[in-house]
Scaffold this active site. Sequence first.
Site, mmCIF file in Angstrom:
data_model
loop_
_atom_site.group_PDB
_atom_site.id
_atom_site.type_symbol
_atom_site.label_atom_id
_atom_site.label_comp_id
_atom_site.label_asym_id
_atom_site.label_seq_id
_atom_site.Cartn_x
_atom_site.Cartn_y
_atom_site.Cartn_z
ATOM 1 N N HIS B 230 0.821 -1.199 0.000
ATOM 2 C CA HIS B 230 0.000 0.000 0.000
ATOM 3 C C HIS B 230 0.865 1.264 0.000
ATOM 4 C CE1 HIS B 230 -3.859 2.025 0.787
ATOM 5 N NE2 HIS B 230 -3.092 2.933 1.363
ATOM 6 N N HIS B 303 -10.359 2.229 -1.517
ATOM 7 C CA HIS B 303 -10.547 1.765 -0.146
ATOM 8 C C HIS B 303 -11.375 0.484 -0.202
ATOM 9 C CE1 HIS B 303 -10.556 3.391 4.217
ATOM 10 N NE2 HIS B 303 -9.348 3.095 3.839
#
Lengths: 279, 972
Positions: B230, B303
Site C-alpha cells: 500500500h 478503499h
Amino acid sequence: MATPNVLILRAPGTNCDLETAFAFETAGAKTERVHVNRLLEEPNRFDRFQILCIPGGFSYGDDVAAGRILANQIIHHLSDAMARFKDAGKLILGICNGFQVLIRSGVLLDGNAEQGSPATLTWNDSGRYEDRWVRLGTDGTKCVFFKDVERMYLPVAHAEGKFVARDEATLNRLAAAGQLVLRYLPLDGGMAGAKRSAGWLGHSEAVPQATDILPFPDNPNGSQANVAGVCDATGRVLGLMPHPERHITRTQHPRWTRPETTQTGDGLKLFENAVAYFA
Amino acid sequence: MLWEVDIYPAQGQPNRLAEDATAGATDLGFPSSIDVEAAQGYLIQGNLRPEQVERIAAELLADPVVERTVIARVGDARLAQPPEGRPLLIHVLPKPGVTDPVAESALRAIADFDIPADAVRTFKKYWIGGLSDDDVTALVPKVLANDAVEQVIAGPLEFEHLEVGSPYEFQRVTVPLGELDDEALLKLSRQGQLFLSLAEMQTIQAHFRDLGRDPTDVELETLAQTWSEHCSHKTLAGRIRYRDENGETSYQNMLKETIFEATQQIRRAAGPDDDWCVSVFEDNAGVIRFDDYYNVVFKVETHNHPSALEPYGGANTGIGGVIRDPMGTGMGAKPICNTDVFCFAPPDTPADEIPQGVLHPRRVMRGVVHGVRDYGNRMGIPTVNGAVFFDRRYLGNPLVYCGNVGLIPHDQSFKNPQPGDLAVALGGRTGRDGIHGATFSSAELTHQSDELSGGAVQIGNAITEKMLLDVLLVARDRGLYHAVTDCGAGGFSSAVGEMGEKIGAEVWLDRAPVKYEGLSYTEIWISEAQERMVVAVGEAQWDQLSALCASEGVEATVIGRFVPTGRLQLKYGDHEVADLSMDFLHDGRPPVVREATYAPPPVVEFPLPANDTEGYTDSLQEILGSLNVASKHSIIRQYDHEVQGGSVVKPLVGSNNDGPGDAAVLRPVLDSPRGIVIACGMNPCYGDFDTYHMAASAIDEAVRNCVAVGADPARIAILDNFCWGNTDRPETLGSLVRAARACHDLSIALGTPFISGKDSLNNEFRPEDADEPISIPSSLLISAIGQVNDVARCVTMDLKTPGNRLYLVGLTKNELGGSHFAQVESLAGGRVPTVDAPMAKQTFAALHRAIDAGLVRACHDLSEGGLAVAAAEMAFAGGCGLRISLDRAPASDGASHPAVLLFSESNTRLLCEVRPDDAHAFEMALAGVPHAVIGQVVDEPTLRIVPGDDAAPLIEADIETLKQTWRKPLAW
C-alpha cells in the site's frame, strides 16, 4: 447607510459560507465570516453588522438533529444578543442549515414553555439527502427579502427539510399571518398547482389542506402546505431550505446550455433586496 | 449512574429506522411477516437528577413536534416494555473505541446546559415480531448490525458504566528474530499481520543481527507498514521480467519506465516554458497549472478491503482519506470536488449464493453510497463525477475508488520541512481504530477477514476534518508551518516517516492526544484513526499556530521534532522504543522481483446475427436497462454536487435535468470564467480480451468525455488506478504490465500526461469451501482533469432544437467484443475496441476547435452500447426526437452490418448536434477526421433509425419509453 455589513456566521461544519459571502458581495454588501466561538467570547460583535446570515452546511455535523447543536448554543449563550439584533430592525437570513438553526433556536418562530416549538424541520419523506432543483412561489409582501419576487428556480440540498407545524391551529395561524412566505410549486411551470392552490398564492385566507401537498419531486421533502421558507412576524427574519446563493449567475442554472434560460440567477434578487433595505 | 433515553417517532410519524430494517430483511428473503418497531437512543452517564435528564431529552436529544421519548435508568422495567406483537429486543451499539460522533457532540452540548454528564453513547433499539428466534439470530448480522464496528445486545441493557478504557502500563516489547528459521519468520509475519515476504523478513533479521539486538515491536511494525504494498508499491515499482507475443522486456522499475516515463517525455517535448505539469508522482497528489495564480491538484485512491467488511465506514473513510491527499499536497490545497467510482456484484444476486463472510451486494452498495454521501456532503465538497460497474466477480471484493481535486496557489505548491521543526499533530485524536490498515489492504480477503482484521475498519467524523481544513488553509496563508502531510495508511508512522525521510525525526509518543486510555506506544504509532495531519512547524511559528487552532477548537499537539540525525527515534516518556535509520527504513527493502507473462486470447470472430427483420429496438431497450448503462440518478441526487457554487455542467443535464452528462464542469474561482472538467473512463469487460486495449479504451473514453463538454485536449491530465488480482501469478501481473504499456503509449500519443496514480493488488476473495480464490476482473480506472478558458463555451449532451443536424464523428469498426450488445445477446467472442491514437489526437483537436467556435449545440460520446444508446440518451435528455439513417455513417471495411453500426463500441466517436447554418463551418473544422451527417433532430418524440432511406426501421421507439427503461433499474 449605503453598504450594509453582513455577518456570515461560521460554525464547525458550516460549508456554504464562501459562496454566500460572494452572493452578498455581488449584491453590493460587505461581508465578514465570523466563527461562532468569536461571538460566544464577545456577543457584542453582532452590533456592528446590519445583516446576520447563517449559511448552509452541517453545523456540528448535524449530530443529534440538523442544526440542533448550534441552535442550542444560541439559546444558551447568544439569545440576548440575537434579540437585540432583531429589535434594532436589522435583517436575519438562514439558508438550509441556517433555517434549521433559526427554527430550532426560536429566533424565527417564538415558542412558549408549555407547548414548545411551533414547528420543526424533520426528515424528508424520501428518508434521505437529495440535491435537486425546485420551482418556488412567494406569498404576500410581508418579507423584506422577497420584495418584487414572485417566482424562483433554485436548488435544494438537504435531508431534513420537511416543514411540520406542531398542530393544525399553528399552521393556520402562521398562514393567516402571512409567515409561510415561500412554497414549492409544480415543476411543470406552476399552472396546475397555481390553480389548485389559488388560496395561498395570493394573500392567503384559506389554509391549505393536506391534500394540497404537491407530489415528489415538486415538493421535494413532503413539507406541510408545501412550505419552503418562513419569515417571522416582522418579515425581517427569513429561513428557507432552497439555496439562493447557488443561483447567482447564468451558468449555475441546470439548463443554461438550452435556449430557454435567462442571464442572471433567480437567487441574486434576494440578496439585492437585503442590501436595498438599508439604502 | 447510567440513564437511557429512547426516542421513538411520535404518533403518526414514520419510523424510518424500522422501515429500513424491514426493507433490508425482506430484500434478503426474510419472511414478510416481520414486524419491527425501533428507537434511536442515548446512554448518558453522570450523577444526574431525573428532571435534568428529562430536560436534556426535551430540549436537545428529541424533537417534541415529531418524536416521543422513554426515559429511565438503565435496567428500569419501563425500558423493556415490548410494543404489541414485537417481543424480541435487540440493541445495537458502536463497539467501545469506535468513533461515535453524535455521542461526542451530544456530550459537548449537554455541557451548555451546565449539567454534569461524564460520557454519552448512542445506540439503536429494535423490537421484532413475526419472525422465529432463528430468523432473528440470522437477521441481526445480515441487516441490523455489523460485527466489525458494532456490538449487539439481545434483551434489556444491563451494564452500569460506559467503558472508557483503562490506564496503560508501559512495557517495552522486543521481538526475538535472531534464531528464527524461514518457516518461523513467515509465521510471525502472518500472525502479526505484518504481511511481509520471506525475503523481507530475512533482510530485517540480518539488519538487526548486524546491530546486535532484536527489534522492538514498534520497529517491526514501522518497517512492515513502510514496506507494505500500500505504501511502497513494491510490486509495480519493482523489477519485472515481462514476456508477451512480441518478446521480452526487463524493467528495473516498471511504473517509472512506463507511466512516469510517458509524462517525462511529454514534459521534455513541451519545454520549460510550456510545461504545465508542476509536481507529478512526488507529493500526495499530482499538481498541474490552472491559471496565473492557481494550480490544481488531483488524487484518486481506493478503499476496497475496508469497504468489503464495513461498507459505510470503509467508503466514509475512503473519501475522507482522499480529501486529505490534496490537503496534504504542497502546503495544502483547498478541496473543490470529489469523484467516486464503484464496482459491485449485481444487486439482484440471490441471497443463497452469497458465500460466508461476504455481505450482500445490495447492502454493500447502499452502505458505500451512504458512506461517500455523508462524508462528502458534510465536508462541503461537491461530488461531481463517478460511475458504477457491476460484475459477479466483485462479489467478495467490491471496489471503491474515491477522488479529490484541490486548488492551490502557485507559491504554496511545494513543502519544505526544516531541521529543528516541531512535528505537530493536528485534528482528531488517536484511538485503536484502523490498526494494520496499510498491511491489511495488501492482503487477500478470506471468509475470516472480518474476524482477523475488524480493527482495520475506521469510522470517520467529517466535521473533525472540516474543522481541520478550515484552520489549515488560514495557517497556510499566514505562513505558520513549513510542511504538511496527511496521516493516511500507517498513521503517524507514514506521516512522520515520510516527512522526516531526508532529515530524521524524534517522536514522543506519550504526548499524542488519545481518545481513551490504554493505548500502547505501538498502537499510537500505527493507528489509522482518521482526520489527522502532521505539520512541520518552526519554533517561531508555533505560538501563533497553536492559538489559531485553539480559536476554532482544533487540537494541535507537539509530538516530536525533525532532528538532523537521519534516524527515526521513538520515545515513550524516557524510554526509547525505536531507533531506525531512515536509510534502512526507506531504502533497505529488498527489491521485489517478479515474472510477468501475457498471452492474448485468440480472436474468435463474432457470429453476427443474420439480417433479421425484427429490428433492434428490443436490444436497445435491454442495453438501456442493463445495470452498467442504466441511470445512476438515485445515487447522484444523494450527493451535494453544487456546494461551493461553482457548478457549471452538472452530472445530470437536459430538459428535465435527468440526462447523463459526459463530464462535470465547475468554476473553482467564482469571479473567473475558467473551468475545470472532470471525467473518467473504465471498462473491465474489455480486459477479458486484452488489457492493452482495455487500458487504451479507458484513456480514450476519459479524454473524449472531457472533450465532449468543451475541454481543451492539449490540457488534459490523467490518473491511473489499477485494481487487480494477485500479482504473484505471472499471468495476472502480465495483464497489468500490458495495461501499463498501453498507458505509456496512449499518454504520449495523445499528449495527455499521467500526474498521479495508485494501485491496489490482491483483490481476491477465498470462500471457505473453495480452493481457488475469486479474482476481480482487471480494473483500471482512468480519471481525467481538463480545463476550459470560458465555461460559457461548454456544451451538454441533450438535444436542443428540432431541425438541427446530427453528425457522427469518428470511424465505426467491427468491434463488438466485450460490448453491451454481446452481453445482452449472450454472444461470446468478437474483436475488442482498439484506439487509433494519431487519429484520436487529430479528432479531439478538431472537435475542440468546433466546440470552441460555438458550432456545436450538443455533443455526446459513444461508449457502452455504441451509437444506438448515445442517440437514445441525447434524444430523451433533450426531449426531442431523432431520425437517423445509417448508410452514411463513417465505417471501416467489415463494419457495414447494422448490428455493428448500431452497437459497436469503437473508440474516438462522438455525436454532435449542429445548426444547419453552422454545418459548413463545422465540416471545415472537422476536415481530415471521419464525420458525416447521419440524422436530424425532430419534434416528434421518437427515435427512429433506418439502415438507409426508405428502408424499414431498425429501431423505432418512443423516447419517454426509452427513458423510463433507462431510469428504472437502479431507482431505489
